[in-house]
Design a protein around this motif. Structure first.
Motif, short mmCIF file in Angstrom:
data_model
loop_
_atom_site.label_atom_id
_atom_site.label_comp_id
_atom_site.label_asym_id
_atom_site.label_seq_id
_atom_site.Cartn_x
_atom_site.Cartn_y
_atom_site.Cartn_z
N ALA A 213 131.76 37.23 -41.83
CA ALA A 213 130.91 36.64 -40.79
C ALA A 213 131.33 37.11 -39.40
CB ALA A 213 130.96 35.12 -40.89
N HIS A 214 132.62 37.36 -39.20
CA HIS A 214 133.14 37.67 -37.86
C HIS A 214 133.74 39.07 -37.77
CE1 HIS A 214 132.57 33.46 -36.77
NE2 HIS A 214 133.16 33.13 -37.91
N ARG A 215 133.41 39.91 -38.73
CA ARG A 215 134.08 41.22 -38.81
C ARG A 215 133.93 42.04 -37.52
NH1 ARG A 215 133.37 45.74 -43.63
NH2 ARG A 215 134.71 47.33 -42.68
N SER A 216 132.75 42.02 -36.91
CA SER A 216 132.52 42.83 -35.70
C SER A 216 133.50 42.48 -34.59
CB SER A 216 131.08 42.65 -35.21
OG SER A 216 130.16 43.15 -36.16
N THR A 217 133.97 41.23 -34.58
CA THR A 217 134.92 40.80 -33.56
C THR A 217 136.36 40.92 -34.04
OG1 THR A 217 133.26 39.23 -32.78
CG2 THR A 217 135.50 38.95 -31.95
N LEU A 218 136.61 40.61 -35.30
CA LEU A 218 137.98 40.62 -35.82
C LEU A 218 138.62 42.01 -35.82
CD1 LEU A 218 137.58 38.16 -38.83
CD2 LEU A 218 138.80 37.72 -36.68
N ILE A 219 137.80 43.06 -35.83
CA ILE A 219 138.37 44.41 -35.80
C ILE A 219 138.65 44.88 -34.37
CG2 ILE A 219 137.26 45.04 -37.97
CD1 ILE A 219 135.20 46.63 -36.35
N PRO A 242 131.33 43.00 -23.27
CA PRO A 242 129.87 43.21 -23.22
C PRO A 242 129.42 44.58 -23.71
CG PRO A 242 130.61 42.10 -21.24
CD PRO A 242 131.84 42.47 -22.00
N ALA A 243 130.16 45.63 -23.39
CA ALA A 243 129.75 46.97 -23.81
C ALA A 243 129.74 47.10 -25.32
CB ALA A 243 130.67 48.03 -23.18
N ARG A 244 130.70 46.46 -25.98
CA ARG A 244 130.76 46.51 -27.44
C ARG A 244 129.64 45.67 -28.04
NH1 ARG A 244 133.31 50.13 -30.20
NH2 ARG A 244 134.29 48.72 -31.70
N ARG A 245 129.33 44.55 -27.42
CA ARG A 245 128.24 43.73 -27.93
C ARG A 245 126.91 44.44 -27.76
NH1 ARG A 245 131.16 39.80 -25.02
NH2 ARG A 245 129.50 39.36 -23.51
N ALA A 246 126.76 45.17 -26.66
CA ALA A 246 125.52 45.90 -26.42
C ALA A 246 125.33 47.04 -27.41
CB ALA A 246 125.52 46.45 -24.99
N ALA A 247 126.43 47.51 -27.99
CA ALA A 247 126.33 48.62 -28.94
C ALA A 247 125.69 48.20 -30.25
CB ALA A 247 127.72 49.19 -29.20
N GLY A 248 125.55 46.89 -30.46
CA GLY A 248 124.82 46.41 -31.63
C GLY A 248 125.72 45.84 -32.70
N GLY A 249 125.18 44.94 -33.50
CA GLY A 249 125.94 44.30 -34.58
C GLY A 249 126.79 43.17 -34.07
N GLY A 250 126.88 42.10 -34.83
CA GLY A 250 127.75 41.00 -34.46
C GLY A 250 127.15 39.99 -33.53
N GLY A 279 134.13 39.08 -21.10
CA GLY A 279 132.96 39.12 -20.23
C GLY A 279 132.28 37.78 -20.07
N VAL A 280 132.79 36.73 -20.68
CA VAL A 280 132.24 35.38 -20.54
C VAL A 280 132.98 34.71 -19.39
CG1 VAL A 280 131.83 33.16 -21.66
CG2 VAL A 280 131.70 35.28 -22.99
N HIS A 281 132.32 34.60 -18.22
CA HIS A 281 133.04 34.20 -17.01
C HIS A 281 132.53 32.91 -16.39
CE1 HIS A 281 134.16 38.73 -16.37
NE2 HIS A 281 134.85 38.16 -17.34
#
Length: 316
Positions: A213-219, A242-250, A279-281
């Motif tokens: 469920a959280h793999r995109s963040t756990l890696i 944010p740049a990683r989240r924008a890349a898609g997935g998760g 990036g959560v400020h």
């Protein structure tokens, strides 16, 4: 044992050692076997236990070195070439040594084989501390850990995790929760016919599900919160900027924190999560133990203070 022809030789030039020499013809034979296997099966991942042990060889008849003086250098060259060949074939290499620049994919974290023969809770404590330290230098997926379901070197029944679902679950939580995972030594992951095995199966499903469920963040890399000392809470925070989240997935998940209470007492603590790199400020939506998320204001130093009530030997 590879036979006298490929065996490493002592400094005297004739006494056989227990190891193979990786600069002998064994290198060519081994590479041929693996090359044939890849071509026949499409092998995508290779785990090596070595194969180069690092010892000198006094032989003068081996194919890839002249004698004692160049044996270590030539074996290391060939080991690097072997991993480079695997990477060139897009084979993922699970290695015991740090040949990352030659093509190895991951190696042991905070790792000494003897720690896995310690009593279970001591093993978990030392292993989590070593992994915590190595996560300063490595990405989570560059490492692996170890769970001795059955006996490894020593330690006997006090060290094995089979039929001990509480310790097994803690191991799953700390290794999958680090994004590092582990190697599991034993004939089965659980025995569903026993009550302990049924609990182990449930724990395995729970933490593998959590990881998926959280793999995109756990890696992603971690921000270190508090080093394990077994006298209070410890933990880390995976950050997904944010740049990683924008890349898609998760989805919009910006971070996953694992907080451990390894003590035998309930623990109330305020854990400060530094959220700058997520990036959560301004306002963070926080879910604790998969509960529905709640809004929290982020402080001006980009941190979030969470009061936690932790059960003995628990993971939040």
């Amino acid at each position: 044992y590879v036979g006298d022809e490929y065996c490493a030789v002592g400094d005297d030039g004739h006494t056989l050692k227990q190891d193979a020499c990786f600069a002998s013809g064994w290198y060519d034979e081994l590479l041929g076997y693996i090359d044939g296997f890849i071509n026949a099966t499409g092998l995508a991942m290779l785990e090596t236990d070595g194969p180069y042990g690092g010892g000198a060889c006094g032989a003068t008849h081996h194919a890839h070195h002249h004698g004692l003086a160049d044996s270590v250098y030539r074996q290391q060259q060939l080991q690097a070439a072997f991993f480079a060949e695997m990477r060139g074939r897009n084979v993922y290499v699970n290695q015991p040594d740090a040949y990352f620049f030659e093509g190895g994919s991951r190696s042991g974290m905070g790792y000494d084989e003897q720690q896995y023969s310690l009593p279970r809770w001591r093993d978990l404590s030392i292993s989590r501390a070593g992994m915590y330290d190595d996560l300063y230098a490595r990405l989570p997926t560059q490492g692996w850990m170890f769970v001795p379901l059955s006996a490894y070197h020593a330690g006997g029944a006090a060290a094995t995790f089979a039929d001990h679902p509480d310790e097994y679950e803690y191991a799953l939580a700390q290794y999958l929760g680090a994004g590092t995972a582990a190697c599991y030594r034993g004939p089965t992951l659980y025995d569903a016919a026993t009550p302990e095995g049924a609990r182990a199966k449930a724990a395995l499903k729970r933490w593998v599900g959590f990881y998926k469920a959280h793999r995109s963040t756990l890696i992603e890399p971690v921000v270190h919160l508090r080093r394990p000392d077994m006298q209070g809470w410890d933990g880390w925070l995976h950050v997904r900027p944010p740049a990683r989240r924008a890349a898609g997935g998760g989805g919009d998940e910006a971070g996953v924190a694992l907080v451990f209470n390894p003590t035998e007492m309930p623990l109330n603590a305020t854990v400060r999560l530094p959220l700058y790199y997520t990036g959560v400020h301004d306002v963070a939506l926080v879910s604790i133990d998969e509960a529905p998320p709640a809004s929290h204001n982020v402080a001006r130093d980009f941190s979030l203070a969470l009061p936690l009530r932790m059960r003995p030997r628990s993971v939040t």
